[in-house]
Design a protein around this motif. Structure first.
Motif, PDB file in Angstrom:
ATOM      1  N   LEU A   5       0.816  -1.212   0.000  1.00  0.00           N
ATOM      2  CA  LEU A   5       0.000   0.000   0.000  1.00  0.00           C
ATOM      3  C   LEU A   5       0.845   1.255   0.000  1.00  0.00           C
ATOM      4  O   LEU A   5       0.393   2.322  -0.381  1.00  0.00           O
ATOM      5  CB  LEU A   5      -0.898   0.027   1.234  1.00  0.00           C
ATOM      6  N   SER A   6       2.113   1.084   0.418  1.00  0.00           N
ATOM      7  CA  SER A   6       2.919   2.290   0.631  1.00  0.00           C
ATOM      8  C   SER A   6       3.018   3.147  -0.628  1.00  0.00           C
ATOM      9  O   SER A   6       3.131   4.355  -0.563  1.00  0.00           O
ATOM     10  CB  SER A   6       4.308   1.903   1.109  1.00  0.00           C
ATOM     11  N   GLN A   7       2.948   2.479  -1.790  1.00  0.00           N
ATOM     12  CA  GLN A   7       3.082   3.256  -3.021  1.00  0.00           C
ATOM     13  C   GLN A   7       1.916   4.229  -3.223  1.00  0.00           C
ATOM     14  O   GLN A   7       2.020   5.163  -3.994  1.00  0.00           O
ATOM     15  CB  GLN A   7       3.185   2.304  -4.214  1.00  0.00           C
ATOM     16  N   PHE A   8       0.811   3.967  -2.537  1.00  0.00           N
ATOM     17  CA  PHE A   8      -0.342   4.849  -2.726  1.00  0.00           C
ATOM     18  C   PHE A   8      -0.410   5.946  -1.668  1.00  0.00           C
ATOM     19  O   PHE A   8      -1.269   6.802  -1.726  1.00  0.00           O
ATOM     20  CB  PHE A   8      -1.643   4.048  -2.694  1.00  0.00           C
ATOM     21  N   THR A  11      -0.148   9.511  -2.893  1.00  0.00           N
ATOM     22  CA  THR A  11      -1.384   9.942  -3.561  1.00  0.00           C
ATOM     23  C   THR A  11      -2.447  10.241  -2.535  1.00  0.00           C
ATOM     24  O   THR A  11      -3.169  11.228  -2.635  1.00  0.00           O
ATOM     25  CB  THR A  11      -1.877   8.836  -4.503  1.00  0.00           C
ATOM     26  N   PHE A  12      -2.542   9.363  -1.537  1.00  0.00           N
ATOM     27  CA  PHE A  12      -3.550   9.578  -0.511  1.00  0.00           C
ATOM     28  C   PHE A  12      -3.329  10.923   0.173  1.00  0.00           C
ATOM     29  O   PHE A  12      -4.254  11.713   0.347  1.00  0.00           O
ATOM     30  CB  PHE A  12      -3.507   8.445   0.526  1.00  0.00           C
ATOM     31  N   GLU A  15      -4.220  13.801  -2.069  1.00  0.00           N
ATOM     32  CA  GLU A  15      -5.670  13.942  -2.199  1.00  0.00           C
ATOM     33  C   GLU A  15      -6.280  14.463  -0.905  1.00  0.00           C
ATOM     34  O   GLU A  15      -7.241  15.224  -0.921  1.00  0.00           O
ATOM     35  CB  GLU A  15      -6.303  12.604  -2.581  1.00  0.00           C
ATOM     36  N   GLY A  51      -9.432   6.751   3.668  1.00  0.00           N
ATOM     37  CA  GLY A  51      -8.056   6.547   3.245  1.00  0.00           C
ATOM     38  C   GLY A  51      -7.135   6.373   4.438  1.00  0.00           C
ATOM     39  O   GLY A  51      -6.309   5.466   4.477  1.00  0.00           O
ATOM     40  N   PHE A  55      -4.624   3.203   5.252  1.00  0.00           N
ATOM     41  CA  PHE A  55      -3.169   3.287   5.316  1.00  0.00           C
ATOM     42  C   PHE A  55      -2.640   3.251   6.748  1.00  0.00           C
ATOM     43  O   PHE A  55      -1.460   3.457   6.971  1.00  0.00           O
ATOM     44  CB  PHE A  55      -2.691   4.562   4.607  1.00  0.00           C
ATOM     45  N   ARG A 377      -3.613  12.218 -13.019  1.00  0.00           N
ATOM     46  CA  ARG A 377      -2.588  12.690 -12.104  1.00  0.00           C
ATOM     47  C   ARG A 377      -1.235  12.246 -12.649  1.00  0.00           C
ATOM     48  O   ARG A 377      -0.979  11.070 -12.792  1.00  0.00           O
ATOM     49  CB  ARG A 377      -2.834  12.049 -10.753  1.00  0.00           C
TER      50      ARG A 377
END
Lengths: 788, 178
Positions: A5-8, A11-12, A15, A51, A55, A377
């Motif tokens: 999940l770290s790659q997102f 983005t989180f 956002e 989110g 995370f 994005r």
């Protein structure tokens, strides 16, 4: 299956910050309660919460949950929108931001402040719910309200002590929450011979009578959660709380499994929320022969005993809401007292109406989905790479064009092949230019991204100063390069704060001056020939020119014998060492140095100017290049080299008369320009080009930096052109005196002069002092002459 | 070194994981070698844009398809007598690792000579020469057909002295005052 999940996370976070901005700007518009705005705020908070939970930013998730609950109450009309509430919500936006920054390994958030806001949020929740008698509205309302008894079964793992946990301490902490009864169970105690003092063989049954919510009880066991079996149950006193729950009818479409959703996982998630009873309905099940293993034929009736909010239940089904029929109803308490059914059940029903109608919820979500689909994005690095590539294309195209015309000269334009080539090259030129413009536009964003933070700033600052302010924004859609935009925020904040603090008067003063009590600050952005201009206009008292003059004399910044125009005096506030705070007004301001503002803007290749009308107000005008990737350059020749001076820095280029040049030590050092003497920089000498053949053209480019004029002696002045700025640092390093380089039409590299660095380096103190002295003497003489 | 294994994957010609390919070039009749995987391209000499106040061996900057790269005269860097640049003068564009980033730089040499595949045991450690060619810029020595080849450590050489990236803390001239 585990997904990294770290790659997102990035983005989180991005956002979420955007979501916070949306919340903030919507909150400021919330004065008039309209459903759409509240829904917008709610949705933003909801996404952040969701989110953050995903995370593992639990602080953020928990805090946002409280905010969301309050918002939900507003949405359902249980709370009225009051300025107090709006301020509280604004503060909580700050808290969420602080928490997110802390999560993003920023500085630790100030937990005291956050706890304080959280407590106030909860207060406004609980207070309001008690008044409206809506215990089901939120879990906190339900748990906070009543004093009750908690039954805690605590069965530690045998090795818990080895992890350094001491049960006695936990019991002591519990005892502080309320009355505690401890019963120890010794049934698993081994024979004395087998007894290991390092292992724990006891378990406990605790009964706590306290008003505290379950969270607080759980918090005490937080560190040992994994090392024990813990059951916490509320007993008796609150039958409503005990029996609270949700009845869920879940009828998936047959194709549910194909969308990758697995009902069992959802049930497991529900079971985490509370006690879950699942009943499968097999009515729709076909005969075995017709059974398609990829289709779902079952439907389920679920009963969840939990004090969780309806939104939490809905969240579990969030991904499948379009793939199923879902009915969530509050469980009517079995033992509900007949006297209070209405007060108990009515609010939840109302809530279901607001929340459950998917048709109403769906259109609200659809536009968002549409907006997402129409934008992508993209990492700015990729865009920069694209811009570079196009820059090369432009250079290649220029080269081809040159070869094409040379060929035409040599061979004549006759022949169809030649004509076709010419036409093709022209086409290429047009296309490349269009492409370059389009690519540049990709990086452009409307200035509203910067402007959006100002209503909040004005709201807060004017509140603190006790001034009434109306902020008017115009030209928010004016586009500007993202890099410029990121850097312009701070200087703009300083300027606006300055206008609020020093520019605008207090309501009393305004009334006395015959002006409306409410002051006006206007932000106006527009394009003007390759630049964006942002005007910050206030209708305040204007600058106190006299006071500035006195202050400047006191500080020794100017010579009192020299006459100056009002404009010149006002410009002094941009001088280093001139604090506006104590000079222009007696208000204890922040002492923001306007010189820093100017330096920041000039470092972006921009310019700030000031216009003030006593009693009528002042206007700060910020002029910025649209992009940092391109600049208007003046090509100059010094010896064999070609350099570029940013056109924005140039005051004038001229051929100086020999009589206007004064020498010191055999070298031209000063130029008599209009009514002052300005120091000259000899690039030849500075850059060690002394042995190049000397041309005595007396060409001087007069540039201005930080209010100081300097003449640059050049051998030749070539044309002006737009140049693409290339960094020297990528493959080499920063070089003093140059802000970068560019590639000229013939493919060669030309260095771009960094005027600020050059002035700092190329100007010895002696020369600048001599220039200042001579200027003063000159002005004095002319003044005397004028008087006489 | 683990690099060896990676190289053999990228260029199939290498026999064992301990061997590497080197590109050799001439400077004043001496032969030098660089790791071929660091060589980005070879190009003929074209005039460069001079940068003021640089040591004589940094000739200036060059436009390499939109990127601006510095060009270093290795003869002058090594204290050898300078030579007129002519049509045979070659600029080897090399990739230099600097901390976490990679910089492209051009080195001016007299001519490109050979490529060699060298086993690890064919390379001898460099003795300490003293003088301009500091042994810390040298990976080792090898001899091929009775010629001695000096293998250069590009990263050490082209991150030294004037080419080093200065302290980044002095870079931020723009102050922001809260």
């Amino acid at each position: 299956m585990s997904i990294d999940l770290s790659q997102f996370v990035a983005t989180f976070l991005e956002e979420s910050y955007e979501g916070l901005e949306v919340m903030e700007s919507s909150l400021l518009n919330l004065e008039a309660a309209d459903d759409e705005t509240i829904n917008t705020i709610f949705r933003a908070a909801h996404s952040i919460k969701g989110g953050a939970g995903t995370f593992g930013f639990n602080d953020v998730a928990h805090f946002t949950h409280v905010v969301e609950t309050l918002l939900d109450e507003i949405r359902n009309g249980k709370q009225a929108v009051t300025p107090v509430l709006v301020n509280l919500l604004l503060e909580s936006v700050d808290c969420i931001r602080a928490l997110l920054e802390a999560a993003q390994d920023g500085p630790d958030a100030e937990m005291d402040k956050i706890e304080d806001v959280r407590a106030r949020l909860k207060d406004s929740l609980a207070g309001e719910s008690a008044a409206a008698a809506a215990p089901a509205a939120s879990e906190s309302a339900a748990t906070v309200a009543q004093a009750k008894r908690w039954q805690i079964e605590f069965i530690p793992n045998a090795d818990m002590l080895q992890a350094g946990h001491e049960p006695i301490f936990m019991f002591e902490a519990l005892a502080q929450l309320g009355e505690l009864e401890v019963t120890v169970r010794t049934d698993s105690l081994p024979q004395l011979a087998d007894f290991d003092p390092q292992l724990l063989s006891l378990s406990w049954l605790l009964t706590l009578t306290s008003e505290c919510p379950e969270d607080e009880v759980r918090e005490i066991f937080e560190w040992v959660e994994d090392d024990c079996q813990l059951t916490i149950k509320a007993v008796e006193s609150g039958p409503a709380a005990a029996m609270q729950g949700w009845s869920i009818l879940f009828v998936p479409k047959p194709g549910l499994l194909q969308t990758g959703n697995e009902p069992l996982l959802m049930f497991a998630a529900l079971a985490d929320l509370g006690d879950l009873t699942v009943q499968a309905d097999t009515k729709g099940l076909p005969v075995l022969a017709e059974l398609d293993p990829e289709q779902v034929h079952l439907s389920w009736q679920l009963t969840l005993i939990s004090d969780c909010a309806q939104s939490e239940v809905e969240e579990v089904f969030e991904w499948v809401e379009d793939e199923c029929k879902l009915e969530i109803k509050p469980l009517v308490p079995v033992s509900a007292e007949a006297e209070t059914p209405q007060s108990n059940t009515a609010p939840p029903v109302a809530e279901v109406k607001a929340e459950a109608p998917k048709p109403a919820g769906a259109p609200a979500r659809k536009p968002k989905a549409a907006a997402e689909a129409s934008s992508v994005r993209v990492d700015t690095d990729k865009i920069d790479a694209l811009i570079n590539r196009v820059g090369e294309l432009v250079i290649t195209q220029a080269m081809l064009g040159q070869i094409g015309s040379e060929l035409a000269d040599q061979l004549g334009t006759q022949g169809s092949a030649m004509e076709a080539l010419q036409a093709g090259l022209e086409q290429l030129e047009r296309n490349t230019r269009d492409l370059q413009e389009d690519i540049m536009r990709v990086r452009m964003l409307p200035i509203s991204f910067v402007f959006n933070r100002f209503p909040r700033l004005v709201h807060d600052v004017s509140g603190k100063l006790g001034k009434k302010v109306e902020l008017v924004l115009s030209g928010e859609q004016t586009e500007i390069d993202k890099t410029v935009m990121e850097k312009i925020g701070d200087p703009m904040v300083h300027l606006i704060r300055n206008s609020l603090d020093h520019g605008l008067e207090t309501p009393d003063e305004r009334r006395a001056a015959g002006k409306p009590e409410t002051g006006r600050v206007e932000l106006n952005a527009y394009h003007q020939g390759g630049y964006i201009i942002i005007d910050i206009i206030d209708d305040g008292r204007g600058l106190n020119t006299q006071k500035i003059y006195q202050k400047a004399v006191e500080k020794g910044l100017i010579n009192p014998d020299v006459a100056m125009s009002d404009q010149e005096i006002n410009d002094l506030i941009f001088r280093p060492g001139f604090s506006t705070a104590d000079a222009v007004s007696d208000l204890s301001g922040r002492g923001v140095g306007m010189d820093v503002v100017r330096r920041n803007i000039e470092s972006l290749g921009g310019h700030v100017s000031l216009n003030s009308e006593p009693g009528m107000g002042s206007t700060f005008s910020v002029k910025l290049p649209l992009t940092l990737a391109i600049l208007d350059g003046q090509l100059i020749g010094v010896g064999p080299e070609t350099y570029i001076i940013p056109v924005v820095s140039i005051v004038e280029t001229m051929q100086a008369k020999s009589s206007a040049l004064s020498s010191m030590g055999g070298e031209s050092k000063l130029l008599h320009f209009r009514d002052e003497y300005i120091p000259l920089i000899n690039l030849r000498k500075l850059f060690g080009l002394d042995n190049a053949p000397v041309t005595h053209t007396n060409l001087v480019a007069i540039v201005e930096n930080g209010g100081q004029k300097v003449g640059i002696m050049v051998d030749e002045l070539f044309g002006q052109q737009q140049v693409v700025i290339k960094s020297l640092e990528v493959n080499f390093k920063r070089i003093e005196g140059f802000s970068g380089a560019t590639i000229l039409g013939d493919g060669s590299v030309a260095l771009i002069l960094d005027i600020a660095g050059l002035v700092k380096r190329g100007l010895d103190r002696e020369t600048s002092e001599a220039a200042a002295k001579r200027s003063n003497i000159f002005r004095q003489n002319t003044n005397l002459g004028g008087v006489a | 070194m683990s690099l060896g294994a990676r190289q053999s994957d990228e260029s199939g010609v290498i026999k064992s994981s301990d061997s590497r390919q080197y590109l050799s070039f001439l400077l004043d009749n001496e032969e030098y070698g660089v790791d071929i995987l660091r060589v980005q391209e070879l190009r003929g000499w074209t005039p460069v844009t001079r940068i003021p106040e640089m040591p004589n061996y940094i000739k200036g900057v060059l436009n390499l398809r939109g990127a601006i790269i510095p060009v270093i005269d290795l003869r002058q860097r090594f204290g050898l007598p300078p030579r007129e640049y002519g049509p045979t003068t070659v600029v080897i564009v090399v990739k230099v690792e600097t901390g976490t980033s990679e910089r492209a730089m051009g080195i001016i040499v007299d001519a490109v000579a050979e490529t060699y595949t060298l086993e690890k045991n064919e390379i001898q450690p460099a003795p300490n020469f003293g003088g301009v060619i500091n042994s810390e810029y040298i990976t080792g020595l090898t001899s091929q057909d009775d010629t001695m080849i000096v293998l250069i450590d590009i990263d050490a050489l082209l991150n030294s002295d004037e080419l080093a990236i200065e302290d980044l803390t002095t870079k931020n001239l723009v102050e922001t005052q809260a």
